[in-house]
Design an enzyme around this catalytic site. Structure first.
Site, PDB file in Angstrom:
ATOM      1  N   GLU A   1       0.866  -1.405   0.023  1.00 54.94           N
ATOM      2  CA  GLU A   1       0.063  -0.137   0.214  1.00 54.94           C
ATOM      3  C   GLU A   1       0.978   1.439  -0.204  1.00 54.94           C
ATOM      4  OE1 GLU A   1      -4.497  -0.984   1.603  1.00 54.94           O
ATOM      5  OE2 GLU A   1      -3.168  -0.834   3.335  1.00 54.94           O
TER       6      GLU A   1
ATOM      7  N   CYS B   1      -1.640   5.701   9.932  1.00 56.16           N
ATOM      8  CA  CYS B   1      -0.131   5.295  10.693  1.00 56.16           C
ATOM      9  C   CYS B   1      -0.834   3.583  11.583  1.00 56.16           C
ATOM     10  CB  CYS B   1       0.456   5.683  12.162  1.00 56.16           C
ATOM     11  SG  CYS B   1       0.921   7.896  11.531  1.00 56.16           S
TER      12      CYS B   1
HETATM   13  N1  SAH Z   1       9.223   0.275  10.408  1.00 58.30           N
HETATM   14  C1  SAH Z   1       9.463   2.047  10.364  1.00 58.30           C
HETATM   15  C2  SAH Z   1       7.906   2.440   9.230  1.00 58.30           C
HETATM   16  C3  SAH Z   1       6.825   1.928   9.651  1.00 58.30           C
HETATM   17  S1  SAH Z   1       6.508   3.820   9.905  1.00 58.30           S
HETATM   18  C4  SAH Z   1       9.267   2.488  12.057  1.00 58.30           C
HETATM   19  O1  SAH Z   1       8.700   1.178  12.290  1.00 58.30           O
HETATM   20  O2  SAH Z   1       9.335   3.945  11.556  1.00 58.30           O
HETATM   21  C5  SAH Z   1       4.389   3.505  10.487  1.00 58.30           C
HETATM   22  C6  SAH Z   1       5.136   4.272  11.769  1.00 58.30           C
HETATM   23  O3  SAH Z   1       3.349   4.652  12.256  1.00 58.30           O
HETATM   24  C7  SAH Z   1       5.913   4.277  12.674  1.00 58.30           C
HETATM   25  O4  SAH Z   1       6.235   5.311  14.013  1.00 58.30           O
HETATM   26  C8  SAH Z   1       4.942   3.204  13.531  1.00 58.30           C
HETATM   27  O5  SAH Z   1       5.488   2.067  15.248  1.00 58.30           O
HETATM   28  C9  SAH Z   1       3.582   3.780  13.957  1.00 58.30           C
HETATM   29  N2  SAH Z   1       2.567   3.130  13.850  1.00 58.30           N
HETATM   30  C10 SAH Z   1       2.113   1.727  13.661  1.00 58.30           C
HETATM   31  N3  SAH Z   1       1.466   1.547  14.139  1.00 58.30           N
HETATM   32  C11 SAH Z   1       0.501   2.742  14.789  1.00 58.30           C
HETATM   33  C12 SAH Z   1      -0.759   3.250  15.906  1.00 58.30           C
HETATM   34  N4  SAH Z   1      -1.874   1.399  15.316  1.00 58.30           N
HETATM   35  N5  SAH Z   1      -0.981   3.833  16.237  1.00 58.30           N
HETATM   36  C13 SAH Z   1       0.256   5.266  15.697  1.00 58.30           C
HETATM   37  N6  SAH Z   1       1.072   4.366  14.796  1.00 58.30           N
HETATM   38  C14 SAH Z   1       1.497   3.946  14.870  1.00 58.30           C
END
Ligand code: SAH
Length: 341
Positions: free
Chosen positions: A94, A332
């Site tokens: 996506e 996110c």
């Molecule tokens: N693997 C990388 C890239 C993903 S970025 C990383 O971990 O940074 C996506 C961002 O959204 C990351 O900061 C992740 O921790 C956050 N994220 C994941 N699930 C989420 C949720 N349910 N609510 C809010 N943020 C979330």
């Protein structure tokens, strides 16, 4: 996996020129091919200004598959557009195009699936399939822009996958998309988010790129972080924060730390204090994300407004992230490798 040399969309303009030179072709042919690729004509048969013989030789030497739109959703609330792209080998990822006052930003995936296993994130649910190539990441940007009609001025590597685990292809992608003969998107308009792979953060510091590094912290203490992010068992916070402080020293670019607020897990006053101390050490900025609900998870969002107030009083530079595309599960942590069936 695909052989990088044969993947024409992953080649930098100078590499494309060299590859065509090796085939006995003049530099202007490489320019013509490059121009078609930039226009999204990802089919050698349709590159009309090339001789038929060259078109078929190119098709033998290289592979080139445009991504297919498997699903497109447009948010009624804010115009965010989410794509599910079908890749050449049947995998799907996506991307999301977001509208901001200063321009449109596309959020792209760097892997098909994810192996990090963060408990609050949907991207991890369906497992890991493979790394994306630089050309596939470029195709997410280019085809999202073309299909949506929204000119893209910024990129965030915050979709599915851990970009620093796919280090070589991600760096290649950055150089491709930043290239003056390519999409020419400025490094300062690109953010890369990592769950905190320490050796790669150190390696990235040496690349001298002007991008913004985001680090998914989500907890200021090892005990809590280990319960929500498996990577925390490999690198403790001390080691991670040291690498971040060195990153800032070396690049002079402020790191943006991401913190999804989860009620009863990481929203206590003592955690705010601990967090403030960590941020001081790194000169970082805090991006507070109200937790987005993910199917099958019992975690609930904390009160971002009052946590942000607490942090401000402690002198932290904090912003609460806006939730775009929440009505189409494009926020996110809500992106998935494939539609659940
Ligand atoms: N693997 C990388 C890239 C993903 S970025 C990383 O971990 O940074 C996506 C961002 O959204 C990351 O900061 C992740 O921790 C956050 N994220 C994941 N699930 C989420 C949720 N349910 N609510 C809010 N943020 C979330």
């Amino acid at each position: 996996m695909q052989d990088a040399q044969k993947d024409i969309a992953s080649l930098l303009p100078e590499e494309l020129t060299a590859a065509l030179r090796d085939m006995g072709e003049a530099p202007f042919r490489a320019k013509q091919v490059g121009d078609w690729l930039k226009k999204g004509v990802w089919d050698f048969g349709e590159m009309r200004n090339l001789p038929a013989a060259l078109r078929s030789r190119l098709a033998e030497e290289f592979h080139l598959t445009p991504p297919r739109v498997l699903r497109k959703q447009v948010s009624q609330a804010d115009g965010t557009v989410k794509y599910l792209w079908g890749l050449g080998d049947g995998n799907a990822v996506e991307s999301v195009v977001m509208r901001y006052s200063y321009g449109n930003t596309v959020c792209i995936s760097s892997q098909a699936g994810c192996r990090q296993g963060c408990v609050f994130c949907a991207s991890t649910g369906l497992g890991f399939k493979r790394d994306l190539t630089a050309g596939e990441m470029l195709s997410e940007v280019l085809f999202s822009q073309m299909d949506s009609g929204m000119p893209v001025t910024g990129i965030v590597l915050m979709g599915i996958g851990e970009p620093l685990e796919n280090y070589k292809q991600v760096i290649r992608f950055l150089r491709l998309v930043n290239h003056p003969q390519g999409m020419n998107i400025g490094m300062r308009h690109i953010s890369l988010s990592t769950c905190g792979l320490v050796p790669e953060i150190r390696r990235l510091a040496e690349e001298d790129l002007q991008l913004t590094l985001s680090v998914s912290l989500h907890a200021p203490d090892d005990e809590t972080r280990k319960t929500i992010m498996p990577i925390a068992r490999k690198f403790d916070i001390e080691t991670l924060i040291d690498a971040c402080a060195d990153y800032f020293k070396r690049t002079q670019r402020r790191i943006s730390f991401e913190y999804a607020l989860i009620r009863g897990v990481n929203d206590a006053p003592w955690q705010a204090e601990k967090l403030a101390a960590l941020l001081r050490r790194t000169h970082g900025h805090l991006n507070l994300i109200p937790l987005n609900r993910v199917e099958g998870s019992s975690l609930i969002p904390g009160d971002a407004k009052s946590f942000a107030e607490m942090l401000k009083k402690l002198g932290v530079n904090v912003t609460v992230r806006r939730r775009l595309g929440a009505d189409i599960d494009a926020a996110c942590g809500q992106l998935r490798r494939k539609e659940a069936t």
